[in-house]
Design a protein around this motif. Sequence first.
Motif, mmCIF file in Angstrom:
data_model
loop_
_atom_site.group_PDB
_atom_site.id
_atom_site.type_symbol
_atom_site.label_atom_id
_atom_site.label_comp_id
_atom_site.label_asym_id
_atom_site.label_seq_id
_atom_site.Cartn_x
_atom_site.Cartn_y
_atom_site.Cartn_z
ATOM 1 N N ALA A 192 0.713 2.985 -3.288
ATOM 2 C CA ALA A 192 -0.599 3.421 -3.774
ATOM 3 C C ALA A 192 -0.535 4.883 -4.219
ATOM 4 N N TYR A 193 -1.305 5.187 -5.254
ATOM 5 C CA TYR A 193 -1.438 6.553 -5.755
ATOM 6 C C TYR A 193 -2.890 6.944 -5.517
ATOM 7 N N VAL A 194 -3.123 7.706 -4.444
ATOM 8 C CA VAL A 194 -4.499 7.985 -4.006
ATOM 9 C C VAL A 194 -4.726 9.476 -3.710
ATOM 10 N N ALA A 249 -1.071 -2.242 -5.644
ATOM 11 C CA ALA A 249 -1.622 -1.115 -4.898
ATOM 12 C C ALA A 249 -2.617 -0.402 -5.793
ATOM 13 N N ASN A 250 -3.599 0.262 -5.176
ATOM 14 C CA ASN A 250 -4.562 0.985 -5.999
ATOM 15 C C ASN A 250 -3.901 2.212 -6.618
ATOM 16 N N MET A 274 0.822 -1.191 0.000
ATOM 17 C CA MET A 274 0.000 0.000 0.000
ATOM 18 C C MET A 274 0.869 1.259 0.000
ATOM 19 N N HIS A 275 2.146 1.078 0.313
ATOM 20 C CA HIS A 275 3.049 2.235 0.323
ATOM 21 C C HIS A 275 3.239 2.828 -1.069
ATOM 22 N N ASP A 279 -6.087 -2.175 3.971
ATOM 23 C CA ASP A 279 -6.203 -0.723 3.813
ATOM 24 C C ASP A 279 -4.987 -0.046 4.443
ATOM 25 N N GLY A 280 -4.992 1.272 4.457
ATOM 26 C CA GLY A 280 -3.868 2.036 4.976
ATOM 27 C C GLY A 280 -3.552 1.780 6.434
ATOM 28 N N PRO A 325 -5.377 4.409 0.695
ATOM 29 C CA PRO A 325 -4.456 3.453 0.075
ATOM 30 C C PRO A 325 -4.873 2.010 0.349
ATOM 31 N N SER A 329 -7.529 9.426 -0.819
ATOM 32 C CA SER A 329 -6.626 9.283 0.329
ATOM 33 C C SER A 329 -6.855 7.951 1.044
#
Length: 124
Positions: free
Chosen positions: A4-6, A28-29, A1-2, A64-65, A12, A10
């Motif tokens: 992730a581009y969110v 990652a999303n 998740m690190h 999740d984050g 991740p 916000s």
Amino acid sequence: MHYAYVPYSSYPVGAAALVDDGRIVSGANIENASFGVTLCAECSLVSDLFMSGGGRLVAFDCVDGAGQTLVPCGRCRQLLFEHGGNDLMLNMPSGKVPMSVVLPEAFGPDHLSSDAQGAGPAKH
């Protein structure tokens, strides 16, 4: 998740899976201003699977984050089934369960074979 581009939600999400040859693949999303083309973590995980040599998924988790286990949506369950089958073990908030429980009686590649349909794919 690190990874992730969110920038919009916000929120991740990270995913990781064990492949039948012992590799770990991850995803990652990746959001997009045009929300409909956002990629979920499971999609990027399957891309990683193929970009690193292919194979079959045998175990999967998505968080999740805050590190809390998430349930894959219906679309992602179908995607994971395609690359892991009924025996893929998923870590769910309720515990570890096989894909056959998460997506019972799933539609898959076997339904598209000419043997399964008798005369080949249906024509529309």
